[in-house]
Design an enzyme around this catalytic site. Structure first.
Site: not given
Length: 325
Positions: A23-24, A77, A107, A146, A207, A209, A231
């Site tokens: 989610p971004m 989310q 976040c 997350k 999550n 790299d 991501g």
């Protein structure tokens, strides 16, 4: 090699594969999610939505909650810090067609953290447990969280937070291997993902790299995680799901998309923007996506200056024709 691509069960939701779109905010809107789904993502995560905004019937929130049948299964989310508000809003929206409800505890943005939300929640394991427990009680759909490695290097507590979430009934946990203090800088610490995997019995999604098939496979080998979340590497590159799937399945490295495919994807993406957002908003929001798509192309830097002047679909068409001559 043995295939690392496999179905993933999160509560009663069964994903076709274990490669997940992160989610971004400002990136994983509906048009982009549809493209990632087409390329093979096993779970599509939406942009985070404020539980309070749902409570106050904020008019902009309705667009964030829109789900298309073609992108299923979807993870919706929520972010917030009040267990009552989060659980009640989860109940209010439960009839919408998402498969999994995720709670944002990672976040790093100052405004979110300043309100005690996002990664600020990692400072308070008891509150994490309460939020998850009340939400699990309120809805039938699986609840996930997350999280990050910790708030800062002095407070690396992903294992403690993951255990609290599991004890409260969470169906899975995603771990980003950076602290809040790091934002997205430096290397992600995959060891912390491995430690969380050892500490809990629920699925753990790694999550940080993962930029291609090889790094996805390495993350799974080094940590034992059950799935991989992609991501920032997906920006301007929805093909990454196709590439990772092929590599995890067979060890085959797919060729990068050809110039004609990139051009076609940009135009399809722009048309979806127009369809769901109209030309004024759609093309303005498309500017950043176009900049990501053309990274690495000749004249991309010069082209990016022109991108910010695009106001219509015709402007975009002309610009794209110019760079893909």
């Amino acid at each position: 090699m043995e295939s690392k691509l496999r179905p993933l069960r999160i509560g009663d939701a069964i994903l076709e594969n274990n490669i997940i779109l992160a989610p971004m905010a400002g990136v994983t809107d509906l048009p982009f999610r549809l493209l990632c789904k087409e390329q093979g993502a096993g779970l599509i995560c939406m942009e985070m939505v404020s539980a309070k905004a749902i409570m106050y019937n904020n008019k902009n929130t309705e667009e964030l909650l829109e789900i298309h049948p073609e992108e299923l299964p979807v993870s919706l989310q929520l972010f917030g810090s009040d267990p009552h508000i989060i659980s009640e809003m989860a109940k209010r929206i439960e009839e919408r067609p998402f498969a999994v409800l995720d709670i944002n505890m990672g976040c790093p943005m100052p405004k979110i953290v300043g309100n005690g939300e996002g990664s600020a929640l990692m400072k308070n394991p008891a509150l994490v447990e309460k939020i998850v427990a009340e939400t699990v009680k309120a809805i039938k759909k699986p609840v996930t969280v997350k999280i990050r490695k910790g708030f800062d290097d002095a407070h690396v507590n992903a294992v403690e937070i993951a255990k609290a979430a599991e004890a409260a009934g969470a169906a899975a946990v995603t771990v980003h291997g950076r602290t809040r203090e790091q934002y997205y800088a430096g290397e992600a610490d995959w060891d912390i993902i491995a430690k969380v995997k050892e500490a809990v019995r629920i699925p753990v999604i790694g999550n940080g790299d993962v930029t291609d098939g090889e790094s996805a496979a390495r993350l799974m080998e080094q940590t034992g995680c059950d799935g991989v979340m992609i991501g920032r590497a997906v920006r301007g590159n929805p093909w990454i799901f196709r590439e990772i799937k092929a590599y995890l399945q067979t060890g085959e490295k797919l060729a990068s998309p050809e110039t004609a495919q990139v051009k076609e994807m940009i135009l399809r993406h722009a048309m979806l923007q127009l369809k769901y957002k109209g030309e004024y908003i759609g093309i303005r929001e498309m500017r950043k996506h176009v900049s990501w798509y053309v990274t690495g192309f000749p004249y991309a830097a010069r082209f990016r200056q022109k991108v910010n002047e695009m106001e219509t679909f015709d402007d975009l068409m002309r610009g794209v024709e110019a760079i893909f001559m």
